[in-house]
Write a protein that holds these residues in place. Structure first.
Motif, short mmCIF file in Angstrom:
data_model
loop_
_atom_site.label_atom_id
_atom_site.label_comp_id
_atom_site.label_asym_id
_atom_site.label_seq_id
_atom_site.Cartn_x
_atom_site.Cartn_y
_atom_site.Cartn_z
N LEU A 1 0.83 -1.21 0.00
CA LEU A 1 0.00 0.00 0.00
C LEU A 1 0.87 1.26 0.00
O LEU A 1 0.48 2.28 -0.57
CB LEU A 1 -0.95 -0.01 1.19
N LEU A 2 2.05 1.16 0.61
CA LEU A 2 2.96 2.30 0.56
C LEU A 2 3.38 2.59 -0.89
O LEU A 2 3.38 3.74 -1.33
CB LEU A 2 4.21 2.02 1.43
N GLU A 3 3.70 1.53 -1.62
CA GLU A 3 4.03 1.71 -3.04
C GLU A 3 2.88 2.39 -3.77
O GLU A 3 3.07 3.34 -4.54
CB GLU A 3 4.27 0.34 -3.70
N ALA A 4 1.68 1.87 -3.52
CA ALA A 4 0.51 2.38 -4.24
C ALA A 4 0.24 3.84 -3.88
O ALA A 4 -0.11 4.65 -4.75
CB ALA A 4 -0.70 1.52 -3.93
N LEU A 5 0.43 4.18 -2.61
CA LEU A 5 0.18 5.56 -2.17
C LEU A 5 1.20 6.51 -2.81
O LEU A 5 0.87 7.62 -3.24
CB LEU A 5 0.25 5.62 -0.64
N CYS A 6 2.46 6.03 -2.89
CA CYS A 6 3.51 6.89 -3.46
C CYS A 6 3.37 7.04 -4.98
O CYS A 6 4.00 7.92 -5.56
CB CYS A 6 4.89 6.32 -3.11
N GLU A 7 2.57 6.20 -5.59
CA GLU A 7 2.28 6.43 -7.02
C GLU A 7 1.42 7.66 -7.20
O GLU A 7 1.42 8.29 -8.25
CB GLU A 7 1.51 5.23 -7.60
N LYS A 8 0.66 7.99 -6.15
CA LYS A 8 -0.33 9.07 -6.27
C LYS A 8 0.20 10.41 -5.78
O LYS A 8 -0.14 11.45 -6.33
CB LYS A 8 -1.58 8.72 -5.47
N VAL A 9 0.97 10.37 -4.70
CA VAL A 9 1.41 11.63 -4.08
C VAL A 9 2.84 11.51 -3.56
O VAL A 9 3.36 10.41 -3.37
CB VAL A 9 0.52 12.03 -2.87
N SER A 10 3.42 12.68 -3.32
CA SER A 10 4.68 12.74 -2.58
C SER A 10 4.32 12.84 -1.11
O SER A 10 3.69 13.81 -0.67
CB SER A 10 5.49 13.97 -3.01
N LEU A 11 4.69 11.79 -0.35
CA LEU A 11 4.33 11.81 1.07
C LEU A 11 5.03 12.96 1.79
O LEU A 11 4.51 13.53 2.74
CB LEU A 11 4.67 10.46 1.71
N LYS A 12 6.23 13.27 1.32
CA LYS A 12 6.96 14.39 1.93
C LYS A 12 6.18 15.68 1.76
O LYS A 12 6.00 16.46 2.71
CB LYS A 12 8.33 14.49 1.27
N LYS A 13 5.68 15.89 0.54
CA LYS A 13 4.91 17.12 0.30
C LYS A 13 3.59 17.11 1.04
O LYS A 13 3.03 18.16 1.35
CB LYS A 13 4.66 17.28 -1.21
N MET A 14 3.08 15.92 1.35
CA MET A 14 1.83 15.83 2.11
C MET A 14 2.08 16.05 3.60
O MET A 14 1.15 16.02 4.40
CB MET A 14 1.19 14.45 1.93
N GLY A 15 3.34 16.22 3.99
CA GLY A 15 3.64 16.52 5.40
C GLY A 15 3.94 15.32 6.26
O GLY A 15 4.07 15.42 7.48
#
Lengths: 355, 450
Positions: A204-218
């Motif tokens: 799910l981490l892979e899939a989430l990182c396909e959609k957004v930059s987690l760093k930019k999401m805070g």
């Protein structure tokens, strides 16, 4: 707090004696172990003086945990306390179940001490994206978050449904379900700026990182677990997914608790080395053909788990995982395990066709 | 030790997940092969595929045909290590590897003719521009942004099937067979050295989950696999399936008495390329003389014996994994045969096998294995061709026009040879298992205002 491996071992032996006294005393023990002792013809309280002596009890069989009544596992010393029952796996047949009262809180509070405040700030909110339902993970992560003064948002994943989809080859439905989970996670992340910490499974981490930059999401800290992680996967995550966000893999299950990893870094080949929460649980690597024998350091073997808490006693359970035995390291004063992965089995099917 | 890296749109990447390429005889690793994790594959194909499409689009089809021609010559250069390695990990005798090399070279250098065959002489401008205007305008569009190919380890010749994708301006995402990482990489390297854009190539040795990801994340797919592997993709039109061939020779009533004339063709069909191709015959179905044919075939095939991999006469491949041979042997024994296992110079073989089956329901009547194996059956002519079941390549030996028509309308035959032709004869302009152009392109109605 112990300062040397021998001291920690002495403490483990002392803790083992205490646990044996608890589980095999008619006043405090649970019906299962009291019945077990009655069949033995000898009293574990008199014969077991050290951790190594647990071998006299043989191996814990996972069939003992399938089916009821679960009450037979409740220690009399905890009679009247509210009891949780948590399940493992369950892809086929009756899942293994384990009773818990406070263990998950204790395990995760201990784990909390290993998390850096810079990555998992006190007071920050969390998002849990992973299995809930009958598993202890949901309550455990939520408790971890609350213990660190945060509030935990939840997105559920039902792994048993995913396994069913995979078994019938319904890959499109798997993708749709994954998207459904990720969409919910994104909604929470976009709506709640105070979510800075994440529990999530590797896929799910892979899939989430396909959609957004987690760093930019805070997001500042990620606690990852639930399925196997290889060094290559960790390298991929660190180099290509996380953009410097702190990341800690964990290994654990309902039966054993939570093992903490050494920092994952390029210098160590992105290896994942876990250390158990000694003395509450031990992870050992044994010869698959002779599981009473612990292999030498660096050698590969089957994972053998032992849980030693007053709520649950599980000596020498052979897990369906393999790994390399690792030496104690830093403040981890017991053996660790390197690169845990499923215990490899040879396929036995006949190949039909020239391919 | 030699390390085969991944290619991520042409860029070499050394993975920390490694698999060993094992020598079939010594069981020792001769190379380490980087393995791609699923997330890496998915991320590459999701984020960077457009770059690959654009890189190939910058060339005309004519230029790409010329690149194929040059790549074919490069593919043949300094072949000794390649032949030795391929033989070492697959067990295939070097003479057969060399023969497959020639087949691949021929595909590279015949690309113009291949495209003409695949497209039925479509003007190349249609591939470059997407349309050709005129009295009868025509337009084709690509069905997907890339071709994912999940490959087997049985025989290098199979790789010639996907090579035309480059000339058809379709980026390639290739998963090699675990025992045969060599040929796909050599083909890709030949393309790149010949001037093809590196971005157009991904080479991902990976596991089952990675293979599935390739098929999911590419626009079009091609899957080679056993019965179980292809079954799970059976209903996905994006994936062209290459499962067992169950290829057959049929001798009808009118030619049955002449069967001895066709013995050479039967032997070639069954045992050519070590019996390792889907176009090798695994069945000989006749209306008379089944017993005599089986006996004669057995006598001829018994002459094929294990030899050293370097022996130019070697025509039988040992099993790189002896357990596979043992499991097949067990299946044969359950079908009533004695063990066909043989050990030679430390290697495990299955000896060429002919079984005379009394009915199509016999457990070995319609089976295909990775060695020269054929069942011989006697059937009634009126049962043909329905009784054959799915058949990739079928050579029907008859002069009976009515029977020929029945075969011509059968939807279950991939390549139909009428007359005494071996099942494993291949012509590049006659694709025997799907048409790559039809798989990669679709036609649309088109008109342009004057």
């Amino acid at each position: 707090m112990f300062t040397s491996v021998p001291d920690a071992r002495l403490a483990l032996d002392a803790w083992t004696r205490e646990i044996i006294q608890w589980h095999f005393s008619p006043e405090t023990g649970c019906p299962f172990w009291l019945d077990f002792a009655a069949q033995l013809g000898w009293d574990p309280r008199k014969e077991i003086h050290s951790y190594d002596d647990l071998g006299k009890l043989g191996f814990f069989e996972d069939e003992w945990l399938r089916g009821g009544p679960v009450q037979r596992w409740i220690p009399k010393g905890y009679a009247g306390k509210p009891v949780y029952v948590f399940e493992t796996g369950g892809s086929t047949g009756v899942p293994k179940s384990r009773i818990t009262i406070d263990d998950f809180r204790i395990d995760y509070e201990q784990f909390s001490t290993t998390l850096p405040d810079s990555a998992f700030p006190k007071g920050a909110d969390w998002l849990h994206v992973g299995p809930s339902g009958p598993r202890r993970l949901r309550l455990a992560v939520e408790h971890l978050c609350q213990h660190r003064a945060g509030i935990c948002f939840m997105v559920d994943l039902d792994p048993r449904w995913v396994i069913k989809l995979l078994k019938r080859g319904a890959m499109q439905e798997v993708e749709l379900y994954k998207s459904h989970v990720i969409d919910q996670a994104l909604t929470v992340l976009k709506a709640h700026a105070n979510v800075k910490c994440l529990f999530i499974t590797p896929k799910l981490l892979e899939a989430l990182c396909e959609k957004v930059s987690l760093k930019k999401m805070g997001i500042t800290g990620i606690f990852c677990g639930g399925t196997e992680m290889t060094p290559q996967w960790c390298r991929f995550a660190v180099e290509e997914l996380l953009e410097g966000v702190y990341f800690t893999p964990t290994y654990g299950n309902t039966l054993m608790g939570l093992a903490v990893s050494r920092p994952v870094c390029a210098e160590d080949g992105y290896s994942i080395v876990y250390y158990p929460p000694q003395p509450r649980a031990m992870i050992e690597i044994v010869d698959p053909d002779e599981p009473t024998r612990v292999v030498d350091y660096g050698q590969t073997g089957r994972v053998r788990l032992t849980t030693l808490t007053k709520e649950f006693f599980m000596p020498r359970f052979l897990e369906r995982d393999e790994a390399e035995r690792e030496k104690p390291w830093g403040h981890f004063l017991c053996d660790g395990v390197r690169n845990v992965r499923p215990f490899r089995q040879l396929e036995k099917s006949v190949v039909e066709g020239v391919y | 030790m030699l390390h085969l890296p991944l290619l991520r749109h042409g860029r070499e990447y050394h993975s920390m997940d490694l698999a060993s390429a094992i020598h079939f005889k010594t069981r020792q690793p001769i190379a380490m092969v980087s393995q791609a994790n699923v997330g890496l594959i998915r991320r590459d194909l999701t984020l960077h595929h457009q770059r690959a499409v654009e890189a190939l689009a910058a060339f005309t089809t004519r230029e790409l045909i010329d690149i194929c021609h040059r790549a074919g010559h490069i593919f043949l250069e300094d072949p000794d290590d390649y032949i030795a390695n391929t033989s070492a990990t697959t067990g295939m005798p070097r003479a057969l590897v060399r023969g497959n090399m020639a087949k691949i070279h021929s595909m590279f250098t015949s690309m113009e003719r291949v495209l003409a065959g695949l497209t039925r002489n479509l003007h190349l401008e249609v591939i470059d521009n997407g349309f050709l205007d005129g009295a009868s305008p025509v337009s084709f569009f690509p069905r997907g942004h890339s071709l994912g190919v999940v490959l087997p380890s049985n025989s290098p010749g199979v790789h010639s099937l996907w090579i035309p994708a480059v000339a058809l301006k379709t980026p390639l995402v290739v998963k090699p067979g675990s025992a045969e990482p060599w040929t796909p990489l050599r083909i890709i390297q030949s393309f790149i050295r010949a001037g093809a854009p590196p971005e157009a190539f991904c080479y991902y040795p990976t596991d089952h989950a990675g293979a599935n990801e390739i098929l999911r994340s590419t626009g079009r797919g091609m899957l080679f696999g056993d019965v179980g592997a292809v079954k799970s993709w059976a209903n996905d039109p994006k994936i062209e399936l290459h499962g067992p061939g169950y290829s057959k020779i049929v001798i009808a009533d009118d030619c049955a008495d002449e069967w001895e004339q066709f013995l050479d063709i039967m032997v070639q069909s069954i045992a050519g390329n070590g019996g390792r191709s889907c176009v090798n015959a695994s069945g000989v179905w006749v209306t008379r003389h089944a017993d005599e044919i089986a006996q004669a075939l057995a006598e001829r095939l018994a002459q094929i014996v294990p030899r050293d991999a370097e022996d130019p006469e070697a025509a039988l491949a040992p099993f790189a994994n002896p357990d596979v041979a043992r499991r097949i042997d067990s299946t044969l024994q359950q079908g009533g045969l004695d063990s066909r296992l043989a050990e030679y110079d430390g290697c495990t073989y299955l000896l060429p096998t002919v079984v005379h089956c009394d009915s199509p329901d016999h457990p070995l009547a319609n089976r295909e294995f990775l060695f020269p194996f054929a069942s011989v059956l006697q059937v009634h002519q009126h049962q043909l061709p329905e009784v054959l079941g799915p058949t990739l390549a079928c050579s029907v030996i008859t002069r009976n026009a009515s029977l020929c028509r029945r075969f011509l309308v059968s939807p279950h035959i991939g390549r139909l040879n009428i007359g005494p032709l071996p099942t494993n004869s291949i012509r590049w302009d006659q694709p025997h298992e799907g048409n790559l152009f039809d798989h990669l392109y679709a036609r649309r109605a088109f008109e342009m205002a004057v």
